[in-house]
Design an enzyme around this catalytic site. Structure first.
Site, short mmCIF file in Angstrom:
data_model
loop_
_atom_site.label_atom_id
_atom_site.label_comp_id
_atom_site.label_asym_id
_atom_site.label_seq_id
_atom_site.Cartn_x
_atom_site.Cartn_y
_atom_site.Cartn_z
N PRO A 120 0.78 -1.29 -0.06
CA PRO A 120 -0.05 0.00 -0.01
C PRO A 120 0.98 1.48 0.07
O PRO A 120 2.22 1.31 -0.05
CB PRO A 120 -0.67 -0.13 1.32
CG PRO A 120 -0.41 -1.38 2.04
CD PRO A 120 0.58 -1.95 1.04
N GLY A 175 6.80 1.48 1.81
CA GLY A 175 8.25 1.49 1.90
C GLY A 175 8.82 0.82 0.44
O GLY A 175 10.09 0.46 0.56
N LYS A 176 8.08 0.56 -0.39
CA LYS A 176 8.27 0.08 -1.72
C LYS A 176 9.47 1.08 -2.32
O LYS A 176 10.50 0.37 -2.64
CB LYS A 176 7.35 -0.06 -2.79
CG LYS A 176 6.07 -0.97 -2.21
CD LYS A 176 4.89 -0.73 -3.09
CE LYS A 176 4.23 0.77 -3.46
NZ LYS A 176 3.74 1.37 -2.21
N SER A 177 9.41 2.28 -2.73
CA SER A 177 10.47 2.90 -3.27
C SER A 177 11.60 2.81 -2.44
O SER A 177 12.95 2.67 -2.98
CB SER A 177 10.22 4.25 -3.39
OG SER A 177 8.97 4.58 -3.97
N SER A 178 11.75 2.96 -1.13
CA SER A 178 12.89 2.87 -0.27
C SER A 178 13.77 1.44 -0.39
O SER A 178 14.60 1.45 -0.46
CB SER A 178 12.54 2.99 1.34
OG SER A 178 11.66 4.12 1.11
N GLU A 185 8.31 4.29 -9.75
CA GLU A 185 6.86 4.54 -9.99
C GLU A 185 7.02 6.09 -10.36
O GLU A 185 7.77 6.87 -9.64
CB GLU A 185 6.05 4.58 -8.73
CG GLU A 185 4.49 4.41 -9.10
CD GLU A 185 3.91 4.26 -7.70
OE1 GLU A 185 4.17 4.44 -6.66
OE2 GLU A 185 2.82 3.50 -7.85
N ASP A 195 9.51 -0.98 -8.59
CA ASP A 195 8.76 -0.28 -7.56
C ASP A 195 7.25 -0.34 -7.97
O ASP A 195 6.88 0.65 -8.63
CB ASP A 195 9.31 1.21 -7.27
CG ASP A 195 8.53 2.13 -6.45
OD1 ASP A 195 7.70 1.49 -5.95
OD2 ASP A 195 8.60 3.24 -6.46
N GLN A 217 2.97 10.47 6.70
CA GLN A 217 3.32 11.92 7.35
C GLN A 217 4.80 12.12 7.25
O GLN A 217 5.27 13.05 6.91
CB GLN A 217 2.87 11.71 8.84
CG GLN A 217 1.26 11.76 8.82
CD GLN A 217 0.52 11.33 10.60
OE1 GLN A 217 1.49 10.73 11.28
NE2 GLN A 217 -0.55 11.39 10.48
N1 LIG Z 1 10.54 0.01 6.94
C1 LIG Z 1 10.79 1.12 7.24
N2 LIG Z 1 10.95 1.76 8.26
C2 LIG Z 1 10.84 3.04 8.50
N3 LIG Z 1 10.48 4.10 7.95
C3 LIG Z 1 10.12 3.60 6.36
C4 LIG Z 1 10.49 2.24 6.09
N4 LIG Z 1 9.81 2.22 4.93
C5 LIG Z 1 9.66 3.45 4.37
N5 LIG Z 1 9.99 4.45 5.33
C6 LIG Z 1 9.77 5.80 5.17
O1 LIG Z 1 8.44 6.04 4.88
C7 LIG Z 1 8.19 6.79 3.76
C8 LIG Z 1 7.42 6.06 2.72
O2 LIG Z 1 8.42 5.33 2.03
P1 LIG Z 1 8.43 4.98 0.41
O3 LIG Z 1 8.24 6.25 -0.37
O4 LIG Z 1 9.54 4.14 0.39
O5 LIG Z 1 6.97 4.24 0.42
P2 LIG Z 1 6.18 3.67 -0.96
O6 LIG Z 1 5.85 2.35 -0.56
O7 LIG Z 1 7.17 3.90 -1.94
O8 LIG Z 1 5.04 4.54 -1.17
P3 LIG Z 1 3.99 5.03 -2.45
O9 LIG Z 1 3.24 3.72 -2.65
O10 LIG Z 1 3.35 6.13 -1.89
O11 LIG Z 1 5.06 5.25 -3.74
C9 LIG Z 1 9.63 7.39 3.34
O12 LIG Z 1 9.70 8.76 4.21
C10 LIG Z 1 10.45 6.45 3.93
O13 LIG Z 1 11.67 6.98 4.31
N1 LIG Z 2 -5.79 6.07 -7.97
C1 LIG Z 2 -4.46 5.56 -8.13
N2 LIG Z 2 -4.58 4.43 -8.83
C2 LIG Z 2 -3.31 3.97 -9.16
O1 LIG Z 2 -2.89 2.88 -9.96
C3 LIG Z 2 -2.19 4.38 -8.44
N3 LIG Z 2 -1.00 3.75 -8.35
C4 LIG Z 2 -0.23 4.74 -7.16
N4 LIG Z 2 -1.24 5.66 -6.68
C5 LIG Z 2 -0.94 6.66 -5.88
C6 LIG Z 2 -0.77 6.35 -4.32
C7 LIG Z 2 0.33 7.34 -3.87
O2 LIG Z 2 -0.39 8.47 -3.55
C8 LIG Z 2 1.09 7.56 -5.16
C9 LIG Z 2 2.39 7.04 -5.10
O3 LIG Z 2 2.08 5.72 -5.07
O4 LIG Z 2 0.30 7.46 -6.14
C10 LIG Z 2 -2.30 5.44 -7.64
N5 LIG Z 2 -3.33 5.91 -7.03
#
Ligand SMILES: Nc1ncnc2c1ncn2[C@@H]1O[C@H](COP(=O)(O)OP(=O)(O)OP(=O)(O)O)[C@@H](O)[C@H]1O
Ligand SMILES: Nc1nc(=O)c2ncn([C@H]3C[C@H](O)[C@@H](CO)O3)c2[nH]1
EC number: 2.7.1.113
Length: 224
Positions: A9, A13-16, A32, A78, A142
């Site tokens: 979701p 933390g996917k991008s990280s 992404e 990602d 946040q």
């Molecule tokens: N396992 C973890 N522990 C602590 N902090 C984390 C962890 N994974 C990610 N974070 C922090 O949480 C925030 C969100 O992480 P990230 O951008 O990697 O999420 P994401 O899954 O790629 O989100 P999105 O779906 O919105 O692209 C960042 O500030 C990152 O530093």
């Molecule tokens: N509506 C919608 N459809 C998608 O396929 C989709 N993929 C990602 N996201 C939104 C979630 C994060 O805010 C942000 C980064 O993941 O982009 C989406 N939003």
């Protein structure tokens, strides 16, 4: 080598982990389109108006990265294209897309996916899913601080995020395009804790070895 795709979701933390894992494995990260995505802020401002456009935008950019990533055969992605339909289905279920938009989207998705039949590889070798609770998800959203994703920007996002978590559970259980594994995103702080980071990497490497995608004697390439 392998193509690994991260799922989970918003804020899981996917991008990280894409960055950490690709560095560790000596492969290339594919991110992404978020900060350069002109439709994302419009969607959060007016979801009903922009849900379909955002979905088409993501489908197009995701398809482009998949084509490059699967050709190279040596990458970490990602988020999977299979999660896009989950997002759109959820948005449609809460009245943000018409039946015609949903039908058109699924036909387009199906058509584009069939194009991948011509690629050397259609599916990833492994899906790594990051599982998080609502509290963790919100904390990370946040921490990252994108304005339009905050509950203070739109309090109905609380419902949206909770619903998203509910949609992810059956989605992950049903996913069968490749082997899969889960990382406990509540337990492992792979950003701040070196020990947690190593544990998560060990779990993924153990899975790749078990699948025969990494040699038993494989060691990380730490210079990159
Ligand atoms: N396992 C973890 N522990 C602590 N902090 C984390 C962890 N994974 C990610 N974070 C922090 O949480 C925030 C969100 O992480 P990230 O951008 O990697 O999420 P994401 O899954 O790629 O989100 P999105 O779906 O919105 O692209 C960042 O500030 C990152 O530093
Ligand atoms: N509506 C919608 N459809 C998608 O396929 C989709 N993929 C990602 N996201 C939104 C979630 C994060 O805010 C942000 C980064 O993941 O982009 C989406 N939003």
């Amino acid at each position: 080598m392998t193509v690994i795709v991260l799922s989970g979701p918003i804020g899981a933390g996917k991008s990280s982990l894409t960055g950490i894992l690709s560095k560790y494995l000596g492969t290339n990260p594919f991110y992404e389109s978020v900060d350069d995505n002109p439709v994302l802020p419009l969607f959060y401002e007016n979801p009903k108006k922009y849900a379909f456009l955002l979905q088409v935008y993501f489908l197009n950019t995701r398809f482009q990265s998949i084509k490059s990533a699967l050709t190279d055969d040596n990458n970490v992605l990602d988020r999977s294209i299979y999660e896009d339909a989950l997002f759109f289905q959820m948005n449609a279920d809460i009245g943000r897309a018409t039946k015609e938009e949903v039908d058109t989207y699924y036909e387009l998705l199906h058509n584009m996916m069939s194009e991948l039949d011509r690629m050397p590889k259609k599916n990833p070798d492994l899906l790594v899913h990051i599982d998080v609770s609502y509290d963790t998800m919100l904390k990370r959203i946040q921490k990252r601080g994108r304005n339009y994703e905050q509950l203070s920007y739109d309090p109905t996002l609380e419902d949206y995020y909770k619903r998203l978590l509910r949609y992810y559970k059956p989605w992950y259980e049903k996913y069968d395009y490749s082997p899969k594994m889960t990382i406990d995103g509540d337990k492992f702080d792979f950003m701040a804790s070196e020990e947690d980071r190593q544990e998560v990497l060990n779990q993924i490497v153990a899975k790749l070895k078990e699948m025969g995608k990494l040699d038993e004697n494989w060691k990380p390439n730490l210079v990159k």
